[in-house]
Motif scaffolding. Structure first.
Motif, mmCIF file in Angstrom:
data_model
loop_
_atom_site.group_PDB
_atom_site.id
_atom_site.type_symbol
_atom_site.label_atom_id
_atom_site.label_comp_id
_atom_site.label_asym_id
_atom_site.label_seq_id
_atom_site.Cartn_x
_atom_site.Cartn_y
_atom_site.Cartn_z
ATOM 1 N N CYS A 60 -118.401 26.919 -28.531
ATOM 2 C CA CYS A 60 -118.085 25.760 -29.375
ATOM 3 C C CYS A 60 -118.420 24.455 -28.652
ATOM 4 C CB CYS A 60 -116.613 25.785 -29.754
ATOM 5 S SG CYS A 60 -116.165 27.237 -30.720
ATOM 6 N N ILE A 61 -119.325 23.687 -29.238
ATOM 7 C CA ILE A 61 -119.786 22.432 -28.660
ATOM 8 C C ILE A 61 -119.093 21.277 -29.378
ATOM 9 C CG2 ILE A 61 -121.825 21.077 -28.036
ATOM 10 C CD1 ILE A 61 -121.766 24.035 -26.993
ATOM 11 N N TYR A 62 -118.722 20.252 -28.623
ATOM 12 C CA TYR A 62 -118.071 19.084 -29.225
ATOM 13 C C TYR A 62 -118.464 17.840 -28.437
ATOM 14 C CZ TYR A 62 -115.039 18.836 -25.189
ATOM 15 O OH TYR A 62 -114.588 18.694 -23.902
ATOM 16 N N ASP A 71 -116.596 23.885 -41.634
ATOM 17 C CA ASP A 71 -117.177 25.121 -41.108
ATOM 18 C C ASP A 71 -118.208 24.894 -39.995
ATOM 19 O OD1 ASP A 71 -119.092 24.017 -42.714
ATOM 20 O OD2 ASP A 71 -119.582 25.853 -43.798
ATOM 21 N N GLN A 72 -118.351 23.665 -39.528
ATOM 22 C CA GLN A 72 -119.252 23.375 -38.410
ATOM 23 C C GLN A 72 -118.657 22.237 -37.583
ATOM 24 O OE1 GLN A 72 -122.125 24.821 -37.417
ATOM 25 N NE2 GLN A 72 -122.157 26.315 -39.073
ATOM 26 N N GLY A 73 -118.567 22.438 -36.283
ATOM 27 C CA GLY A 73 -118.028 21.381 -35.431
ATOM 28 C C GLY A 73 -116.534 21.204 -35.620
ATOM 29 N N TRP A 74 -115.787 22.296 -35.462
ATOM 30 C CA TRP A 74 -114.372 22.287 -35.846
ATOM 31 C C TRP A 74 -113.520 21.353 -34.992
ATOM 32 C CZ3 TRP A 74 -110.440 23.930 -32.601
ATOM 33 C CH2 TRP A 74 -110.799 24.713 -31.507
ATOM 34 N N VAL A 75 -113.850 21.171 -33.714
ATOM 35 C CA VAL A 75 -113.055 20.257 -32.881
ATOM 36 C C VAL A 75 -113.171 18.834 -33.422
ATOM 37 C CG1 VAL A 75 -112.777 19.244 -30.579
ATOM 38 C CG2 VAL A 75 -113.214 21.696 -30.813
ATOM 39 N N ALA A 76 -114.400 18.405 -33.706
ATOM 40 C CA ALA A 76 -114.610 17.069 -34.264
ATOM 41 C C ALA A 76 -113.968 16.947 -35.644
ATOM 42 C CB ALA A 76 -116.105 16.758 -34.338
ATOM 43 N N HIS A 77 -114.032 18.012 -36.429
ATOM 44 C CA HIS A 77 -113.413 17.997 -37.758
ATOM 45 C C HIS A 77 -111.896 17.854 -37.644
ATOM 46 C CE1 HIS A 77 -112.475 18.918 -41.888
ATOM 47 N NE2 HIS A 77 -111.762 19.971 -41.512
ATOM 48 N N PHE A 78 -111.276 18.647 -36.780
ATOM 49 C CA PHE A 78 -109.827 18.554 -36.591
ATOM 50 C C PHE A 78 -109.436 17.147 -36.136
ATOM 51 C CE2 PHE A 78 -108.433 23.244 -35.729
ATOM 52 C CZ PHE A 78 -108.963 23.621 -36.949
ATOM 53 N N SER A 79 -110.189 16.613 -35.183
ATOM 54 C CA SER A 79 -109.885 15.285 -34.658
ATOM 55 C C SER A 79 -110.031 14.214 -35.730
ATOM 56 C CB SER A 79 -110.807 14.987 -33.469
ATOM 57 O OG SER A 79 -110.544 13.716 -32.936
ATOM 58 N N LYS A 80 -111.085 14.318 -36.517
ATOM 59 C CA LYS A 80 -111.311 13.357 -37.605
ATOM 60 C C LYS A 80 -110.176 13.414 -38.624
ATOM 61 C CE LYS A 80 -114.317 14.518 -40.679
ATOM 62 N NZ LYS A 80 -115.600 14.864 -41.337
ATOM 63 N N GLN A 81 -109.756 14.625 -38.977
ATOM 64 C CA GLN A 81 -108.668 14.774 -39.947
ATOM 65 C C GLN A 81 -107.369 14.175 -39.410
ATOM 66 O OE1 GLN A 81 -110.763 15.422 -42.514
ATOM 67 N NE2 GLN A 81 -109.143 16.712 -43.389
ATOM 68 N N ALA A 82 -107.075 14.435 -38.135
ATOM 69 C CA ALA A 82 -105.850 13.892 -37.536
ATOM 70 C C ALA A 82 -105.914 12.370 -37.446
ATOM 71 C CB ALA A 82 -105.635 14.503 -36.155
ATOM 72 N N ASP A 185 -113.699 18.528 -18.217
ATOM 73 C CA ASP A 185 -112.440 19.084 -18.701
ATOM 74 C C ASP A 185 -112.281 18.770 -20.188
ATOM 75 O OD1 ASP A 185 -109.503 20.004 -18.189
ATOM 76 O OD2 ASP A 185 -109.312 18.039 -19.154
ATOM 77 N N PHE A 186 -111.765 19.733 -20.948
ATOM 78 C CA PHE A 186 -111.690 19.552 -22.398
ATOM 79 C C PHE A 186 -110.934 18.292 -22.799
ATOM 80 C CE2 PHE A 186 -109.200 20.266 -26.346
ATOM 81 C CZ PHE A 186 -110.240 20.059 -27.236
ATOM 82 N N LYS A 187 -109.810 18.023 -22.184
ATOM 83 C CA LYS A 187 -109.018 16.867 -22.604
ATOM 84 C C LYS A 187 -109.749 15.553 -22.334
ATOM 85 C CE LYS A 187 -104.571 19.218 -22.305
ATOM 86 N NZ LYS A 187 -103.247 19.302 -21.650
ATOM 87 N N LYS A 188 -110.512 15.490 -21.251
ATOM 88 C CA LYS A 188 -111.306 14.289 -20.976
ATOM 89 C C LYS A 188 -112.447 14.155 -21.982
ATOM 90 C CE LYS A 188 -110.279 14.001 -16.033
ATOM 91 N NZ LYS A 188 -110.822 14.047 -14.655
ATOM 92 N N GLY A 189 -113.084 15.276 -22.291
ATOM 93 C CA GLY A 189 -114.151 15.248 -23.286
ATOM 94 C C GLY A 189 -113.628 14.885 -24.661
ATOM 95 N N LEU A 190 -112.442 15.395 -24.991
ATOM 96 C CA LEU A 190 -111.829 15.077 -26.282
ATOM 97 C C LEU A 190 -111.528 13.587 -26.383
ATOM 98 C CD1 LEU A 190 -110.702 16.157 -28.976
ATOM 99 C CD2 LEU A 190 -108.517 16.521 -27.800
ATOM 100 N N ASP A 191 -111.077 12.983 -25.294
ATOM 101 C CA ASP A 191 -110.828 11.535 -25.289
ATOM 102 C C ASP A 191 -112.101 10.763 -25.633
ATOM 103 O OD1 ASP A 191 -108.160 11.796 -24.659
ATOM 104 O OD2 ASP A 191 -108.426 11.433 -22.513
ATOM 105 N N LYS A 192 -113.238 11.213 -25.104
ATOM 106 C CA LYS A 192 -114.513 10.539 -25.388
ATOM 107 C C LYS A 192 -114.908 10.710 -26.856
ATOM 108 C CE LYS A 192 -116.290 11.044 -20.671
ATOM 109 N NZ LYS A 192 -117.364 11.602 -19.816
ATOM 110 N N LEU A 193 -114.678 11.901 -27.392
ATOM 111 C CA LEU A 193 -114.955 12.139 -28.808
ATOM 112 C C LEU A 193 -114.085 11.244 -29.681
ATOM 113 C CD1 LEU A 193 -116.020 13.679 -31.299
ATOM 114 C CD2 LEU A 193 -114.280 15.426 -30.836
#
Length: 201
Positions: A60-62, A71-82, A185-193
């Motif tokens: 899974c790439i994000y 159904d594509q890019g679920w991490v970005a989708h979850f983050s966008k929804q939140a 690290d995922f949490k650091k990457g998530l912060d950038k997203l």
């Protein structure tokens, strides 16, 4: 040529140290079959005609610039929804496990493969965030709830055909041959997203 394929060509199986390239292929669904056929064509063109091809079987790439849909890019989708305080639909129980790879780390792997194509041609590499960046869907939602101070409304639907309960990449082969490993690290990457989403969505 580098072909990017996803994890849908593997059978649903749990390996404590991740899944490597020797794992039996099982295309599971028509979607997986289309991915698997392309994968095998790329390898066979290298073997038969000497074309310099390499296959990345990606988890899974994000990261930034990924819009993310259900159904594509679920991490970005979850983050966008939140971020927009909208509900999230989970297909299954939410305990599906994935390893998450930041996009810049993936690009670094592409650069290495292209520069050293004679070393990797005709080969496949599983590539993902690995064990250290492994989360369930519900764990990611919990992180997002804390980030946005918002309780996400979740609806659960039947698990989709071809979805795996567990997929974690074992990156040992690409590390051994190209010296690559995930750095973010995922949490650091998530912060950038999230930062990108706040400024662009």
């Amino acid at each position: 040529m580098v072909l990017n394929k996803n994890k849908k060509i593997y059978i649903d199986s749990c390996h404590p140290n991740g899944i490597d390239e020797t794992e039996n292929l099982n295309f599971i669904s028509p979607y997986g079959c289309s991915k698997g056929a392309t994968d095998l064509y790329f390898l066979d063109y290298a073997r038969t005609y000497g074309i310099k091809t390499v296959v990345f079987r990606q988890s899974c790439i994000y990261g930034p610039f990924q819009i993310g849909v259900e159904d594509q890019g679920w991490v970005a989708h979850f983050s966008k929804q939140a971020l927009k305080e909208k509900p999230i639909t989970i297909f299954g129980d939410g305990y599906q496990v994935r390893d998450l790879l930041y996009v810049e780390d993936l690009i670094n792997a592409y650069d290495l493969a292209i520069k050293k194509i004679d070393k990797v041609k005709g080969q496949t590499f599983n590539i993902g965030g690995g064990i250290k960046n492994t989360y369930s869907l519900l764990q990611v939602i919990k992180i997002l709830e804390k980030e946005f101070n918002y309780k996400v409304k979740i609806s659960f639907q039947k698990m989709r055909i071809g979805d795996q309960k567990y997929f974690v990449s074992k990156n040992e082969k690409i590390k051994r041959i190209l010296g690559w490993k995930p750095e973010t690290d995922f949490k650091k990457g998530l912060d950038k997203l999230i930062s990108w989403q706040k400024n662009n969505l």
